[in-house]
Motif scaffolding. Structure first.
Motif, mmCIF file in Angstrom:
data_model
loop_
_atom_site.group_PDB
_atom_site.id
_atom_site.type_symbol
_atom_site.label_atom_id
_atom_site.label_comp_id
_atom_site.label_asym_id
_atom_site.label_seq_id
_atom_site.Cartn_x
_atom_site.Cartn_y
_atom_site.Cartn_z
ATOM 1 N N VAL B 329 0.833 -1.207 0.000
ATOM 2 C CA VAL B 329 0.000 0.000 0.000
ATOM 3 C C VAL B 329 0.862 1.248 0.000
ATOM 4 N N SER B 330 0.536 2.179 -0.882
ATOM 5 C CA SER B 330 1.306 3.425 -0.940
ATOM 6 C C SER B 330 0.491 4.554 -0.322
ATOM 7 N N PHE B 334 -3.892 5.708 0.062
ATOM 8 C CA PHE B 334 -4.509 6.287 1.239
ATOM 9 C C PHE B 334 -5.184 7.607 0.880
ATOM 10 N N PHE B 335 -4.488 8.408 0.095
ATOM 11 C CA PHE B 335 -5.008 9.695 -0.327
ATOM 12 C C PHE B 335 -6.295 9.521 -1.146
ATOM 13 N N VAL B 336 -6.281 8.535 -2.043
ATOM 14 C CA VAL B 336 -7.477 8.260 -2.853
ATOM 15 C C VAL B 336 -8.671 7.930 -1.957
ATOM 16 N N GLY B 337 -8.427 7.080 -0.963
ATOM 17 C CA GLY B 337 -9.505 6.687 -0.052
ATOM 18 C C GLY B 337 -10.082 7.881 0.688
ATOM 19 N N ILE B 338 -9.203 8.728 1.202
ATOM 20 C CA ILE B 338 -9.653 9.901 1.965
ATOM 21 C C ILE B 338 -10.485 10.821 1.068
ATOM 22 N N CYS B 339 -9.978 11.002 -0.144
ATOM 23 C CA CYS B 339 -10.656 11.852 -1.108
ATOM 24 C C CYS B 339 -12.087 11.371 -1.324
ATOM 25 N N MET B 340 -12.219 10.066 -1.533
ATOM 26 C CA MET B 340 -13.550 9.498 -1.758
ATOM 27 C C MET B 340 -14.425 9.708 -0.539
ATOM 28 N N ALA B 341 -13.858 9.502 0.632
ATOM 29 C CA ALA B 341 -14.663 9.632 1.846
ATOM 30 C C ALA B 341 -15.223 11.046 1.972
ATOM 31 N N VAL B 342 -14.405 12.057 1.655
ATOM 32 C CA VAL B 342 -14.887 13.438 1.751
ATOM 33 C C VAL B 342 -16.044 13.649 0.774
ATOM 34 N N VAL B 343 -15.856 13.171 -0.454
ATOM 35 C CA VAL B 343 -16.912 13.337 -1.463
ATOM 36 C C VAL B 343 -18.200 12.628 -1.026
ATOM 37 N N PHE B 344 -18.054 11.390 -0.540
ATOM 38 C CA PHE B 344 -19.250 10.641 -0.141
ATOM 39 C C PHE B 344 -19.955 11.319 1.034
ATOM 40 N N GLY B 345 -19.172 11.833 1.970
ATOM 41 C CA GLY B 345 -19.768 12.528 3.118
ATOM 42 C C GLY B 345 -20.605 13.695 2.640
ATOM 43 N N ASN B 346 -20.043 14.433 1.698
ATOM 44 C CA ASN B 346 -20.744 15.565 1.118
ATOM 45 C C ASN B 346 -22.044 15.114 0.461
ATOM 46 N N ILE B 347 -21.969 14.037 -0.319
ATOM 47 C CA ILE B 347 -23.162 13.531 -1.015
ATOM 48 C C ILE B 347 -24.250 13.169 -0.017
ATOM 49 N N VAL B 348 -23.875 12.419 1.016
ATOM 50 C CA VAL B 348 -24.878 11.967 1.990
ATOM 51 C C VAL B 348 -25.542 13.169 2.664
ATOM 52 N N ALA B 349 -24.711 14.139 3.081
ATOM 53 C CA ALA B 349 -25.280 15.283 3.800
ATOM 54 C C ALA B 349 -26.159 16.120 2.885
ATOM 55 N N VAL B 350 -25.659 16.428 1.693
ATOM 56 C CA VAL B 350 -26.421 17.316 0.803
ATOM 57 C C VAL B 350 -27.728 16.656 0.374
ATOM 58 N N VAL B 387 -16.824 7.230 -11.127
ATOM 59 C CA VAL B 387 -16.225 8.380 -11.796
ATOM 60 C C VAL B 387 -14.848 8.690 -11.213
ATOM 61 N N LEU B 388 -14.761 8.688 -9.883
ATOM 62 C CA LEU B 388 -13.490 9.009 -9.237
ATOM 63 C C LEU B 388 -12.421 7.994 -9.588
ATOM 64 N N THR B 389 -12.819 6.704 -9.623
ATOM 65 C CA THR B 389 -11.849 5.664 -9.946
ATOM 66 C C THR B 389 -11.251 5.918 -11.319
ATOM 67 N N VAL B 390 -12.123 6.266 -12.279
ATOM 68 C CA VAL B 390 -11.624 6.539 -13.622
ATOM 69 C C VAL B 390 -10.695 7.753 -13.614
ATOM 70 N N ILE B 391 -11.114 8.795 -12.920
ATOM 71 C CA ILE B 391 -10.289 10.012 -12.876
ATOM 72 C C ILE B 391 -8.918 9.720 -12.291
ATOM 73 N N PHE B 392 -8.895 9.003 -11.157
ATOM 74 C CA PHE B 392 -7.614 8.710 -10.528
ATOM 75 C C PHE B 392 -6.758 7.831 -11.424
ATOM 76 N N ASP B 393 -7.432 6.949 -12.157
ATOM 77 C CA ASP B 393 -6.706 6.071 -13.066
ATOM 78 C C ASP B 393 -6.038 6.885 -14.163
ATOM 79 N N VAL B 394 -6.801 7.845 -14.723
ATOM 80 C CA VAL B 394 -6.251 8.695 -15.780
ATOM 81 C C VAL B 394 -5.092 9.522 -15.240
ATOM 82 N N LEU B 395 -5.262 10.022 -14.017
ATOM 83 C CA LEU B 395 -4.204 10.826 -13.409
ATOM 84 C C LEU B 395 -3.019 9.963 -12.991
ATOM 85 N N GLY B 396 -3.219 8.641 -13.017
ATOM 86 C CA GLY B 396 -2.143 7.733 -12.651
ATOM 87 C C GLY B 396 -1.866 7.675 -11.163
ATOM 88 N N ILE B 397 -2.823 7.967 -10.350
ATOM 89 C CA ILE B 397 -2.615 7.880 -8.905
ATOM 90 C C ILE B 397 -3.028 6.488 -8.424
#
Ligand SMILES: Nc1ncnc2c1ncn2[C@@H]1O[C@H](COP(=O)(O)OP(=O)(O)OP(=O)(O)O)[C@@H](O)[C@H]1O
Ligand SMILES: [Mg+2]
Lengths: 252, 397
Positions: B329-330, B334-350, B387-397
């Motif tokens: 694990v790099s 970890f950064f990808v996971g955190i990023c997703m969590a923030v987005v999902f939190g936003n989605i649930v609340a909004v 969508v995020l998975t694809v974006i991160f894949d394109v960005l190579g993260i």
């Protein structure tokens, strides 16, 4: 056409609708400073809806609502906010914030809009509650008091900032005759001492004649107002059978 | 005399079951006379026993040609209740529409007075809803328009939350700090037990399913890579997102929805508090802060679940498992996971708050708002993660 100098609220050609369903059209009346203005009419004719228009919760389908010459819906948000600060509203259901105690309901407004300290705020909240006969209920939650008490607490909250205009939607519905009488006295007293303009939706004939100085009568069938004026004058002079029937409980 | 020619009895089959002789069957005899019709009613006209169908009577009226007057003879009626009233009301409405005079003098005492009351207030024009027949095409069209409108509403709402957030960063937003604290506690600490359970089991399942395959190649050690990467990059965030949608998003929708029913939100508005700042902002903030923390916690629990399988099934040691994990694990994962969590939190609340605030003014609407909050939040989470998975894949993260 400028509204007269002492006009507090002027309603011009107001048409109200929910979607395609027109509730009332072409309302024209003036509420003067210091008036106790009664909105009358049969159940479901649109009294609460008219109040929602007067307090800026619902945009008119057509026409204008002017406050001393300023149109609410043509103002920018800052101006609207400023106008709203001058209102106190009591809703038909009380609408107390259920997650706060009665004192907190009132305190929230004072914290936001005054520089008072917590101790003073508490004292003001207690005073307002005492005015509506709820001394000692400061730390109760809305769910823990009766329906009539919630109404009165709603009135106390509406009065929190000593607003220029108070709007009450059926304040005495669900109150016993004594509390209703006390409420009438309070309304008259507020007008005397603070010069507050009051807009009140009520069906209580006793109240209408005891406190009303001006009124408008809405008709659900023709979907417009029938008349406006002092209830006593209407009783004596208005020839319309619907108004007479309303003001005499159908006796005439 | 021709008087008896048109005599016809309209019976009532439903009433054929004997009711112990207590109730006589309701019967109707229609006799024409002059330019009018005489309705002779007999028996018991009660809802319980059943009254003749109104359509039959109307048919008789229509068949009788020009009728000017309807009279009644109720001498033989032994009892009546709303059954008779509803029947008469329908008849009277028909007669009014067709200009037929109704002579109610023959009705039982009291009936005509009740009828008069029922007809005193005319039906409100425009109030009765008419459901026109709709075609499939118009249904599809309406649904499409609805979908567009809802998307538009969501975008509006999201924009407003961003504005509120900016206002808060400038220290101008009006909300209660104590509310924020309370909401954060509720969305954070109180969610730990369910998050622990679910993510531990997800880690365990991943490891177990993976280990069966990996053992075939003698590559059991790679179970650490599998669990670590899956949990940290995606699964922890998605699982906590779904848990929070069901737990917290639903509660936001129900809470704000019932506040709306009770006019509390109107009260905020007229008191000059923006519901967006006062109600939505603290909830959004709480979830955006708590979700990443919960996701990190879920990472740990998932990895622990994997470790249990690794030790118990694959006979690895704890140390081997963790060393392999740190190699796999790099920090980017970890950064990808955190990023997703923030987005999902936003989605649930909004989505939770949006459904609550736009909720109708009755208790059924609150139920619908809650359901819709959970369902659309879960759908949005799944879409966003793709969508995020694809974006991160394109960005190579
Ligand atoms: N949200 C809404 N959507 C559609 N129609 C509504 C809505 N709210 C109220 N109405 C309709 O508007 C009309 C007027 O409602 P309103 O609540 O203003 O009546 P009211 O005069 O205050 O009655 P009451 O004296 O019973 O309180 C009613 O016929 C009602 O059907
Ligand atoms: Mg009302």
């Amino acid at each position: 056409m400028e509204p007269p100098a002492d006009a507090h609220i002027t309603v011009r050609n107001l048409t109200m609708a929910y979607g395609d369903f027109i509730i009332q059209r072409d309302l024209n009346f003036t509420i003067n400073r210091g008036d106790i203005f009664i909105i009358m009419g049969g159940s479901g004719c649109g009294k609460s809806t008219l109040m929602r228009h007067l307090v800026g919760l619902k945009a008119p389908r057509a026409g204008q609502v002017l406050y001393g010459g300023e149109s609410y819906w043509d103002s920018d948000p800052a101006q609207q906010h400023h106008l709203k600060r001058r209102f106190g509203v009591m809703y038909q259901s009380g609408a107390l914030w259920s997650s706060m105690t009665l004192a907190e309901n009132i305190a929230l407004l004072l914290e936001q809009y005054t520089d008072l300290g917590p101790e003073q705020i508490r004292r003001v909240a207690t005073l307002k509650l005492a005015l509506v006969g709820l001394r000692g209920f400061e730390d109760f939650y809305p769910a823990e008091i009766s329906g009539g008490m919630q109404k009165r607490a709603g009135i106390a909250r509406a009065m929190a900032l000593d607003p220029e205009i108070l709007f009450f939607d059926e304040p005495s519905a669900g109150l016993d005759p004594i509390s209703a009488k006390n409420l009438d006295d309070l309304i008259l007293e507020l007008r005397e001492s603070l010069g507050t303009t009051m807009v009140i939706v009520t069906h209580e004939l006793a109240s209408i004649f005891a406190i009303g100085s001006n009124s408008v009568f809405l008709d659900p069938e023709t979907k417009t107002m029938i008349t406006t004026g002092n209830p006593h004058t209407l009783l004596k002079e208005c020839g319309n059978p619907k108004v007479r029937a309303f003001l005499t409980r159908g006796a005439a | 005399m021709r008087y008896h020619e048109g005599k016809q009895t309209i019976g009532n089959e439903r009433n054929s079951i004997e009711t112990g002789g207590m109730m006589e069957q309701a019967r109707l005899i229609v006799t024409p006379g002059g330019n009018g019709l005489l309705f002779q009613l007999s028996g018991s006209w009660m809802l319980q026993g059943g009254v003749p169908d109104i359509d039959e009577a109307l048919q008789r009226l229509r068949a009788a040609g020009v009728v000017k007057l309807v009279t009644f003879d109720c001498a033989a009626v032994s009892g009546w209740d709303s059954g008779l009233l509803t029947w008469l009301l329908a008849l009277a409405e028909y007669c009014k529409e067709h200009g037929i005079r109704v002579d109610s003098s023959g009705l039982p005492a009291g009936v005509d007075r009740l009828l008069a009351l029922a007809r005193a207030v005319p039906a409100r024009k425009g109030a009765q809803r008419t459901e026109g027949k709709r075609s499939l095409l118009s249904d599809v069209g309406n649904d499409a328009i609805d979908a567009l409108r809802i998307t538009g509403e969501f975008m509006d709402f999201f924009g407003e939350t961003i504005l509120a957030l900016l206002k808060m960063l400038r220290g101008r937003a009006v909300y209660r700090r104590s509310d924020l604290w309370q909401i954060m506690q509720d969305a954070g600490v109180r969610a730990l037990p369910i998050v622990s359970l679910v993510s531990f089991l997800v880690g365990l399942i991943l490891a177990y399913v993976g280990s069966i395959q990996l053992q075939n190649f003698g590559a059991g050690i790679y179970v650490a890579d599998l669990v670590g990467i899956a949990m940290i990059r995606e699964m922890a965030a998605i699982m906590t997102g779904i848990i929070m949608a069901g737990r917290t998003g639903a509660s936001y929708a129900a809470e704000l929805g019932s506040m709306n029913v009770n006019e509390e939100i109107d009260a905020f508005q007229t008191c000059g508090f923006s519901p967006m700042e006062f109600l939505v902002l603290p909830r959004m903030l709480a979830l955006m802060l708590m979700m990443p923390l919960l996701a990190v916690y879920a990472d740990l629990m998932g990895i622990l679940g994997g470790a249990v399988v690794a030790v118990a099934v694959l006979d690895l040691t704890w140390l081997e498992y963790f060393i392999q994990l740190t190699k796999a694990v790099s920090l980017a994962d970890f950064f990808v996971g955190i990023c997703m969590a923030v987005v999902f939190g936003n989605i649930v609340a909004v989505i939770g708050c949006l459904n609550g605030i736009r909720c109708g003014r009755n208790s059924q609407a609150v139920g619908m708002a809650t359901t819709s909050a959970v369902v659309s939040a879960i759908v949005m989470i799944v879409i966003a993660s793709a969508v995020l998975t694809v974006i991160f894949d394109v960005l190579g993260i």
